[in-house]
Structures are given as structure tokens and as C-alpha cells.
Design a protein around this motif. Structure first.
Motif, PDB file in Angstrom:
ATOM      1  N   ALA A  12      -9.622   0.261  -7.783  1.00 24.53           N
ATOM      2  CA  ALA A  12      -8.716   0.808  -6.766  1.00 24.53           C
ATOM      3  C   ALA A  12      -9.524   1.536  -5.691  1.00 24.53           C
ATOM      4  O   ALA A  12      -9.265   1.399  -4.486  1.00 24.53           O
ATOM      5  CB  ALA A  12      -7.697   1.752  -7.402  1.00 24.53           C
ATOM      6  N   ASN A  14      -8.394   6.557  -3.976  1.00 28.15           N
ATOM      7  CA  ASN A  14      -7.732   5.289  -3.663  1.00 28.15           C
ATOM      8  C   ASN A  14      -6.681   5.444  -2.569  1.00 28.15           C
ATOM      9  O   ASN A  14      -5.676   4.741  -2.568  1.00 28.15           O
ATOM     10  CB  ASN A  14      -7.098   4.700  -4.940  1.00 28.15           C
ATOM     11  N   THR A  57      -4.155   2.199  -2.658  1.00 28.30           N
ATOM     12  CA  THR A  57      -4.530   1.003  -3.419  1.00 28.30           C
ATOM     13  C   THR A  57      -4.335   1.282  -4.911  1.00 28.30           C
ATOM     14  O   THR A  57      -4.136   2.416  -5.320  1.00 28.30           O
ATOM     15  CB  THR A  57      -5.996   0.635  -3.155  1.00 28.30           C
ATOM     16  N   PHE A  83       0.837  -1.196   0.000  1.00 23.10           N
ATOM     17  CA  PHE A  83       0.000   0.000   0.000  1.00 23.10           C
ATOM     18  C   PHE A  83       0.876   1.253   0.000  1.00 23.10           C
ATOM     19  O   PHE A  83       0.462   2.323   0.412  1.00 23.10           O
ATOM     20  CB  PHE A  83      -0.939  -0.013   1.209  1.00 23.10           C
ATOM     21  N   VAL A 119      -6.100  -6.757   1.091  1.00 23.39           N
ATOM     22  CA  VAL A 119      -6.815  -5.793   1.929  1.00 23.39           C
ATOM     23  C   VAL A 119      -7.274  -6.472   3.214  1.00 23.39           C
ATOM     24  O   VAL A 119      -7.062  -5.958   4.326  1.00 23.39           O
ATOM     25  CB  VAL A 119      -8.027  -5.204   1.175  1.00 23.39           C
ATOM     26  N   MET A 156     -11.177  -0.940  -3.456  1.00 20.92           N
ATOM     27  CA  MET A 156     -10.211  -1.518  -2.513  1.00 20.92           C
ATOM     28  C   MET A 156      -9.962  -0.550  -1.347  1.00 20.92           C
ATOM     29  O   MET A 156      -9.821  -0.952  -0.188  1.00 20.92           O
ATOM     30  CB  MET A 156      -8.887  -1.835  -3.220  1.00 20.92           C
ATOM     31  N   THR A 187      -4.416  -4.115  -6.556  1.00 18.53           N
ATOM     32  CA  THR A 187      -4.703  -4.522  -5.182  1.00 18.53           C
ATOM     33  C   THR A 187      -5.797  -5.595  -5.168  1.00 18.53           C
ATOM     34  O   THR A 187      -6.749  -5.514  -5.945  1.00 18.53           O
ATOM     35  CB  THR A 187      -5.179  -3.296  -4.367  1.00 18.53           C
TER      36      THR A 187
END
Lengths: 348, 348, 348, 348
Positions: D261, D286, D330, D3, D339, D264, D334
Motif C-alpha cells: 500500500a 498510504n 491506497t 482511492f 495508479v 502504491m 491497489t
């Protein structure tokens, strides 16, 4: 016998008087004073044009700011290969112009010729965006060789430039000397002939440190305020540059002084020629280039004469070993006496 | 009653006299004359240091050239958020410095404080090459708020800066005013306290247009010749900037004049305070900031008093509608009479 | 039949494969990844030197950043008058170099000659601070005329430069082609011969967009991190420039490809010469300059051949009206078939 | 569990495929190829405007060139104090902009607010030529805090800017993420709302190194060709930046990836919030900013999670000693799995 430079002379008394006169009371700084406004107007009147005028204290500043005004950072400025902006300003035009490019052209006796200019513009046009594009031409009036452009010559070059979208700048550090020689008005020698921006010099002509950037199209001039300020060239006690111009321009002083300097150059050239030391280039302003025989140079130096020797004479000029290619510059302060003494010493 | 700026005053007579005296004969241009050499040496002697000295004609030039010398193009220069270099020079430091970055810090009464400086340096150090790195600190002496740094205060800030590899510049446009107030020598207030480069101003103190860049480490100074030239700041008749300094420095004139200006500021501040118009910040040099009641401002303007109003008073200062946050600047030329008249008018 | 440029070819398969291989998982950005480190080390190994290596994506960036590194803003960089940095980069070196000055020198077949270099350095040394000082020399290897410098020739020029305090830069956009021709190692052709900084090109040789600035004295290299970043030349997904170099350098690919391109140029030159179209300059890398007769040019164009015509042939080359001075460039992707077809068409 | 940045992801397969597809035959260099033309047109179509489009390879280049286009060297560009252009580009905008000035404004959650913008413009207007004049506003979409401007918010800010003669630039490095979140078209979020120039990013969204400068008024765009070239940002094998955009834009990939993104980021934020680690700012693109308790940070690091910690939380956010103010980004790459694992580890 000082022929080193017109910068080596001091301040003409009338200029100094004008500065002393301006030194009373208070005035708003940074050009917001009455005298500055009046001088800016006077310059417009002399050029018969509602021009935008920006006073600065050096010729390098005037040239560099002017060139930054007429060419973008990715533009080329065509000038003589020996022009002051090319060889004597340590890259100031490039610096102020955001890394623009000076492109030096050959030319007899310090002058650009139309055919070469036209070819050079063609060579530096097109091939975008890889090649720097010709954006402006800069003419030195008088030139570094002491020659001058007639109004017709300026017009011919400017027409070529304008036809291809280039602007025309004139480095007029010795504009007065050129004008004094020609049967032309300031307007005829500048904007009427196609000059867009003029560096109008007073320093070499008798001021302390005073030059004017004259932008003939006022509409385009506004950003010069910022350019000048961020270049550190807006004086706080600005009225004293204005005062210098006031004294310089009053009663046609500047032309009187320029005419005197030119006459001294003529006297020097004729005197030397009588002794077989003929000028290398036509003497049209206040500069004489000669090849001084070794012995003459030695006598002159011994007597305290001050002048600069240049490296190597131009092509086609014969020099014996030890001879000196000398640049002799006269000024408002040069006297008959020192000219004649110089000639006598050179003659031996 | 001119309190608009110390730039609004003219040239101190002794400075003008020195210029007149220098105006005889010829001299080599561009600083290669005896007077320039002598003045450069004098300044070194005043600072008790074999410093490299470069004369220029504006404070903006002195500051911008100095900052370009102490910070690389990708460096940050920390200064007060209201510093002249930050708000009044149209980006000259950035221009001369190849696009360096000025980073403005808060600080009471126009001054930087050690803790805030230290934190700011930390904030602008590291995260290379993404973040501009703190490279220099610039202190205004006197500050834009009319306050001054003691030698100890300068030393404390310089120590923080040097410990982290930063250079220290001092904008001394009003260095004389600061020095005249403190019981310190020029050396103590500059290099002995850690200042690396000083913009040493004479213009506001009584000259026409004369500032000196003083680089205390001569070994690092050589490139300043080129910087100055290509900035258009090397005068051809350079001896006349030198002459200004000669007149300015002779007989301690500069400190006498600065002391006078400071005294006028004190008189003004005390006079106004007697009428409940107390200075907003300590009056330590030749500048007084006050909140003028609307009626007082009207009376003063009607009587022809000249001074600048600033936008908005600083935090914590109460202003009624119509009140004016005024900056009053005294100079070598300010008289008791005009101060007293100003006070009387303000009092109503 | 594409002979327009080695840029017109695509990506060599091995380079593309290396990029695909690198495209898995995550990696820290901005060059902080393992592949970048490895490639930087590899380049050092190839040059047998602990050099500082900075990857960028264009040759213009590599050259401009390198020149800014070796010359100050007031310095002059001497190069051939037809060098890429002089005529094809739109002033990038001047821009990155803070307005430095490129000084173009004549030279046969695109190469600088020792005597002319020595004279030019002398001409651009001294007269401080008025004249820009010669600060660096830039050599194109291979040159724009398709010729190359031997290690001895590089050394002779570098010795002259170093003796006068100048740095030496090599524009190695086609370094591989030069190296492939000579019996020399990368080290012998660069730092052992006196090159201080190399623009090491991979793009023309088969990469997508990958060039390395190689600074042989690591100690001086640190500020290049900032120069590259603020030029916008630090890629975030930097590992993919590194990957290109990985594929380029693996198994000596770069030299194999360069050798192939050179051989194609030889084949082209010999083929044309058999038909009286002899190369104008020695064919030493992957570029062939010829005067194409009008009819040959017409046939080739009609058949879809792609190549650039240059304005005017060099002095001493005879061209009939309608003849074309053509530049033909081969690459890793050029085939015998297209060379032969080109020759056949030219032969008529 | 990466990340750290959307730059840490590699190239989206569809982008890489498009590059591979483009790698056949020859093509003219420097953007004179069919694919480049097609992509430039596509971008115009997506924005429903005959815009001028210039592809470059870094966001820093796109921003710096754009800002140089909308502000003169003596202009000020107003932006958020934490904007990427202000704190992460090492002075690139200043460098490309000829030493223009970035002026950082405060603003909640990374966004400029109309009232503060209006006041700042007023503060930086007037006092010519001493003060740098506000010339442009730059908005980050999405912002560095992970928040976004609605079309109405952009319009409100642009209206203020335009009313005072300022231009509006949008740094759209994460434009796709903003757009994917809002119920708006590309046109509505840019030129219809008053954006003059957009840096349209593809790199963070899934490309290798591809950004587009989109100048909505084509008439003003011409000089960008030179700006880009002399910045070293015109790739020779330019078609491969175009190919990246082709793959990025095909089938709405860019919005699909951006939406992913964003989703996520939402999943991450919701997951953490369930464990009392609530996002500091609204999660609109994101990026998620959270205060990670010391123990959670330790667990995550131990498990190999990669993310950046920021210095000091914003005002009003409580942090215990050892807590970490973390930025979690993200990307298209991802996965739900990483996550969820991150959330689990954070939860303890």
C-alpha cells in the motif's frame, strides 16, 4: 402538627446564627477559606480519624458522589430494596457512578441481614465479564423504616462485604438520630465497624442544606475534588455550608437535636400505642410508621396534620379498607404539644 | 481590598434577611412550597414570559443542566475558548450532557463574533454520523473578559444559530451586571433576542448560593425536573433558595447592586488609567483586566490586596518581565475606599 | 455433543458464502454501499413495514442501543429478572442509556405476565421527580427459559405498556426460533402486536456477528445513526454485516435453521423425558432446561458433552445432592446423532 | 480506481481463508476459545511483551475503550486537532470515557510537536478542581495527514507526557503502514518508545473488522474485560475476530500488504508530481494529499475515480477556484494499473 418530613422543618436557630456570623468580610471561594478548613478538621475530630471531608448541599449529592467513589461503573451496589438511593433519588447514584447498578435486597424493617447480604454477594460475583460484579454495600442509618443498625450489626455486614472485596457506604442522612439512640461513638458506628465512606447528614437534623462526604481512608479520596466540582456541587461561597456545620456541631447541638427528635418519635409511638395504633416497626430514630384507621386519618387531616401515606402496608400488617399506612417524622422542631394533639386526634 | 472574585464577598444583607424571614413554621420540601412558587412566578414576570424556572445552588449546575437540555449527547456546544463552561467547570457540561462536546472559538475580548460563529457552525455541520454536530451556542453575559453583548449582538448571534437549528444558551452568572449597563429589559436581552435558556445568576450578585435555570419555552422544560433531581440539585429545604431570590429581586436590589459593582469597576479602571495602567479590554461589567507593573503588584500584595493573576496577557499586549496580568473583580460589597486605596498603591 | 450455546456453533455455510460473494471490488464504507441498502430494504419487506434498520455486530449492542432509544436516562425499563439485558450484559443498557434503570420482574418460565407488569408500571409511575419513571418494557423472544410469547401475549403486554405511555422493546436474539414455532408472521409478532423496536438477531441463528436494530417508526429513528457511531458499532466494511444478513435471510434460511434447531430441542426433550428427565419449562424454542441426575451428568461430561450448569433450580423443582440444573441449547448445526447420543448417555 | 479509503477495499484473501478455516466444530464463545488465546499470544510475541490484548471489531471501539482506560472522566486527552478521535468518531472517546475531554492541538502535517505538547500540558495542568487536567496524549500512527512518527519522535513526546504523569495512547489504525516504512520493530515503535496502550488496526490493512487493544502493562488491564463487554464489543463468536488476525499476521502478511500500500502511495505521489501535482505533505504511509486542478478532477471523476475532497487546503497551499484538495488512499488491493491510470488522467 407537621410530621411530613424532617425536611419540612426550617433551619435551627443556632445554624442560622452561625451563618450570620460567617457573613463578614471576604473569603476565598470554593472551599479555600479558614472556616471550611476548620469544619473539615472538626468532623475529623468527631470521628477520631484523619478523614477526608467534602461538604455538599444535598443528601442525594452526598450519596451519589460517595457511591461513585466506592464502585466502578460496572459495579453493583447492594442496598435495601426500599433504600432512599434506590427509590427516591431518580437514578442519581447511577448517573454519578457512570451507570453503575443498584441491586435491591429484601430485609425486615428496612435493614439488611447478614445471611441475605452474603447470598446476594455470592449471586453477584463471578460470571465475568457478563455479570455486573458486587462492588459495594450501602446501609441507611437510620433506615427508611426508622430502624437502626447497632455497631455490632454494622460490623457484621461490613465484615461480610470486606471479606469479598466490597466497600461499605453508609447513608447517614439521619446518622445523628441513630447515634443519639445508641451507646456508641461516631467512630464506633462507622469506620471502626468497617464503614469506608459516610454521607453525614446535617440538613434533616437542623441545617439548611449541608451534608458531608466523609472518606475515612484519606489516601483514596483525592479524585473526589473533581467529582464534586463536575457534579456542580462545589459551592463558590462555600464557607456558608461550613458555617452550617459549625452551628450544627457546636456544643453537641446535633446530638441534642437528634435526641429531641427521637424522644418526640417515642412519645408519639407510645401515645398512639395506648390507643391501639401500634408502630409497625421498632421506633428507633425519629420516624414512626403506623396504620391509621380511616376515621383517625380523616380527623387528623381535617385538623391540618401533615404526613405522608405510603402505598400498601408491609406483608403481615392488617389494614381495613380506608386505613392509611402513615409515615410520621419528627424533627428538632417538633413539640410535645403537637405530638400530644396528634395523639388525641388519632384517639378520637 | 478584595478584588479576587465577586464570590469572595458574603451574602448581601437583604438576602440574608429574606432567608431569616423564611425560617418559620414548616413547608413542604423539594420546591413544593409557596415561596418557591412565588419566586418562580416573579422571575417569569421580570422576564415578561411564562417561563419554566428551576432554582439550583451553583452556576456550574445551572450551566451544565441547561446545556444538557439544549444539546444531545452527540451534539456540540459552541462557546468562547475562554468561557467558564470551557475552562472552569471541570467538564460538568460534558458530564451532565451525556458526553456532549464543547467547541471553543476564538473571539476578541471574550466575545463571539457572528462571522466566526457562522463559520464554526458550518465546520461542525454535516459529515454525519462521524462528526459531532453543532447543536447549541452558549454566550457568557457578561463575558469572562468583563465585556457584554448588546441585545442587538445577542440577536445577531442567535439568528445565525437558529437559522441552522441550534439552540442558544446564555451563561448569565453576571447577567445583572450586563443588564445594569445596558438600556435594555431582561426580556430584550434574552428571549426577545433569541436566547432559549438562561442561567440566571444571583450568587455573584449577592446571594449565598442561588441560580435560576430559565427555560423560555415552557413546553420543552418538563424533563428538567428529573435532570435536576438526579444531578442532586433539588434541595429539600428548597424554600431557602427561593428566599435568596426573593431578597435579591425585591425592590430591584439585584440591579442596584449590579450597578454599584459596575460603578466600582469603572472607578477602578479610570483610577488606574490615570496612572497609565489602562484596562486591557473595555470595562463593561464588574471586571477589570490590567497589566500591573511588577512594582505595583508587589506594593499591592504587601498591603494585602487580593486578586488573581492570569497566565500570559492576550496577544498584542506588551508585558515587561515580572509584570502581572491581573483580573480585578468588584461586587455589591466593594467600597470607594478600597478602590481608591488600590489605585493609590498601584500608582506608587 | 455441544449444547453449551447456539453461539458455540460456527457460521452457517450459506452465510459464509454470502460473505465471500460480497468480497469483490470496492464499496463505500460505513453502510453507504448497495448491499447494505438492499439488506435494510429486505428486512423491511420481511416485516411488511418501512422500518428503519441499523445493523450492528452484537446482541448486546443491539439491545443497549435500542433501550437507549426507547427510554430516557431517568427512565426505567421493565424486564424479566432473569433477562439477558438484566444479568448478562454487564450494564450495557445502563451505559448506553445514560444510566437508565433496569427493573427486574418475576415471572413464570422466563415470561412477563400482564398483571405483574401492570402492577410494576403502577409502582414505578408517579412520585416525580424522586422516582425513576417506568418508560419501556423489554420482552425476550424467545425467553431465557426457552419459552416464547404468542402474538396475543405480546399484544396484551404491549397494550398495557402503551396505555401508560411506555415503549415496547423486544430482544429477539432468538426471534427466528420463536417465529418458527408459531403460526405467525414477523409483522404479527412485532409491530402489529405493539413492539416499537426489535433487536433482530442473526448471530445465534447462524451468522458470524450480525444483529439488526429494527425501529418500526422510522420518524423517530434518526438519532440512532449517532448512537451507533459513537458506540463504536458502525463498521467501516459494513457490507460484510449486510452480507451475513443476505445469506441468513435468503431462501428463508433463517427460518429453516431455526426450525431445525427447535426440532433438535424437541427431540432432545422427548428423548430425555422418556428417561424420566423431563424439561423444567415448556420447550418452545431451542433451549431445554433439565435436572440431570449426578450420574448422568458425570457420564455426559466424561464423554465430552458440553453444556452449562445453572446455579440452583427454580422454586418447586426437586434436586438431589449432586444433581445438575442444566441448560441445553441446540442450533442450526446440531445433529440427530449428537442428540441421540446425549440422550443415551443421560439414560445410562 | 478506488482511492476513497483503505476501508473501501474488501477482505484480503488470506484473512478470509483463515476465517473459513476457523469455521469447523464448536468453540466456547466470548473469547474463551483456543484460537483467541493463540492470537493474543501471537500479538504479544510480535511486540516482544507479555501484553494484555483485547480484540474488538472497530477502530472507534479500540480507540474509545483505550482512551477510557488511560484517562479518568475528568481528564483531558491531548491529540492533534485533526485526529480521527477528535473529528471522526462522533464523540465515542468522550462517551466511553465518562465525558472526558479531547483537547486538540495544532501541528504541522498532522503531527504533534514536542514544544507544543509541552506547552499544552502545562496549560492543562493545575487550577484543580476547576480545570480538566491533562491525563493522556494520543498519537495517530500513521497520522491523518499520511505522515508518521519515528521511534525517536514517539519517544520524545512520550517522555514529555510521562514526565508529567500522562499516559500515551497510539491510534494505530495504520500502524502497519508506519512500521513498514520505518526501520524499527513493533516494540521499538511502541512500548520501548513509551506507548502505554495501542489501538492496533487490522481492518484497514486487509481484515474484515478486527482491531486489537494492546495494553503493555498487563497489571493495569483487568477492567478492560468489563469495559469491552458493556460497550457491546465482546463478540460471542469471538474466534472469528481472532481468525482474522491469524490470517493478517501469518507469514508477515500485514507488513507485506502495508508495504504494498505504501509503495502504491509512493508511485501515485511520484507520478502526480511529475505532472506538477506535488503532494502537500510528505508521503510516508498510504495516503497522498494533493491539490487537483479543476480539469484533472473533472476528468478523474468522469472516468469513475473514487476519492474524497477535503474542505479547504491547509494554510500556505495555493488553490485556484475549482481546484480540489484531494485525499488519495491506497490499500493492499491497489494495483499499479489503477495508479497509473489515475496519474494519466490527472495529467490530462
Amino acid at each position: 402538627m407537621n410530621f411530613a418530613s424532617d425536611n419540612a422543618a426550617g433551619i435551627a436557630p443556632a445554624v442560622l446564627d452561625a451563618m450570620v456570623s460567617a457573613n463578614h468580610g471576604h473569603a476565598l471561594g470554593y472551599g479555600n477559606d479558614d472556616l471550611t478548613r476548620a469544619v473539615e478538621r472538626s468532623i475529623g475530630e468527631i470521628f477520631e480519624r484523619d478523614a477526608a471531608v467534602f461538604l455538599v448541599s444535598t443528601g442525594t449529592a452526598a450519596n451519589a458522589l460517595s457511591l461513585a467513589h466506592v464502585a466502578p461503573p460496572w459495579g453493583g451496589v447492594l442496598c435495601h430494596a426500599q433504600a432512599h438511593i434506590m427509590v427516591d433519588e431518580c437514578g442519581a447514584p447511577e448517573f454519578f457512578g457512570g451507570a453503575l447498578k443498584l441491586i435491591g435486597l429484601d430485609g425486615d424493617a428496612g435493614k439488611l441481614a447478614p445471611a441475605l447480604l452474603e447470598a446476594a454477594i455470592a449471586r453477584h460475583t463471578g460470571h465475568r465479564p457478563h455479570a455486573v460484579q458486587a462492588a459495594a454495600v450501602s446501609l441507611s442509618q437510620a433506615s427508611e423504616a426508622g430502624t437502626i443498625y447497632t455497631a455490632a450489626e454494622v460490623a457484621a455486614l461490613a465484615e461480610i462485604a470486606h471479606a469479598r472485596g466490597l466497600k461499605v457506604h453508609m447513608d447517614g442522612a439521619r446518622f445523628g438520630n441513630a447515634l443519639a439512640r445508641l451507646n456508641a461513638s461516631p467512630a464506633e458506628l462507622t469506620w471502626r465497624a468497617g464503614v469506608d465512606v459516610l454521607s453525614f447528614g446535617a440538613t434533616k437534623g437542623g441545617a439548611l442544606a449541608a451534608e458531608a462526604i466523609v472518606i475515612f481512608e484519606r489516601a483514596s479520596a483525592d479524585t473526589m475534588h473533581e467529582r464534586r466540582k463536575r457534579g456542580g456541587h462545589l459551592l463558590s461561597k462555600h464557607r456558608f455550608i461550613a458555617a452550617q456545620f459549625a452551628g450544627f456541631l457546636a456544643d453537641g447541638n446535633w446530638l441534642t437535636w437528634a435526641r429531641h427528635a427521637n424522644r418526640m418519635a417515642d412519645r408519639l409511638a407510645h401515645g398512639l400505642a395506648r390507643h391501639s395504633v401500634a408502630p409497625v416497626w421498632p421506633v428507633e430514630a425519629n420516624i414512626v410508621f403506623v396504620v391509621l384507621p380511616r376515621a383517625a386519618d380523616a380527623r387528623l387531616r381535617a385538623a391540618g396534620a401533615s404526613y405522608y401515606a405510603r402505598d400498601g402496608a408491609p406483608e403481615g400488617i392488617r389494614m381495613a379498607p380506608g386505613d392509611v399506612f402513615a409515615r410520621l417524622v419528627t424533627s428538632f422542631a417538633t413539640t410535645d404539644t403537637e405530638v400530644d394533639r396528634f395523639v388525641d386526634l388519632a384517639a378520637g
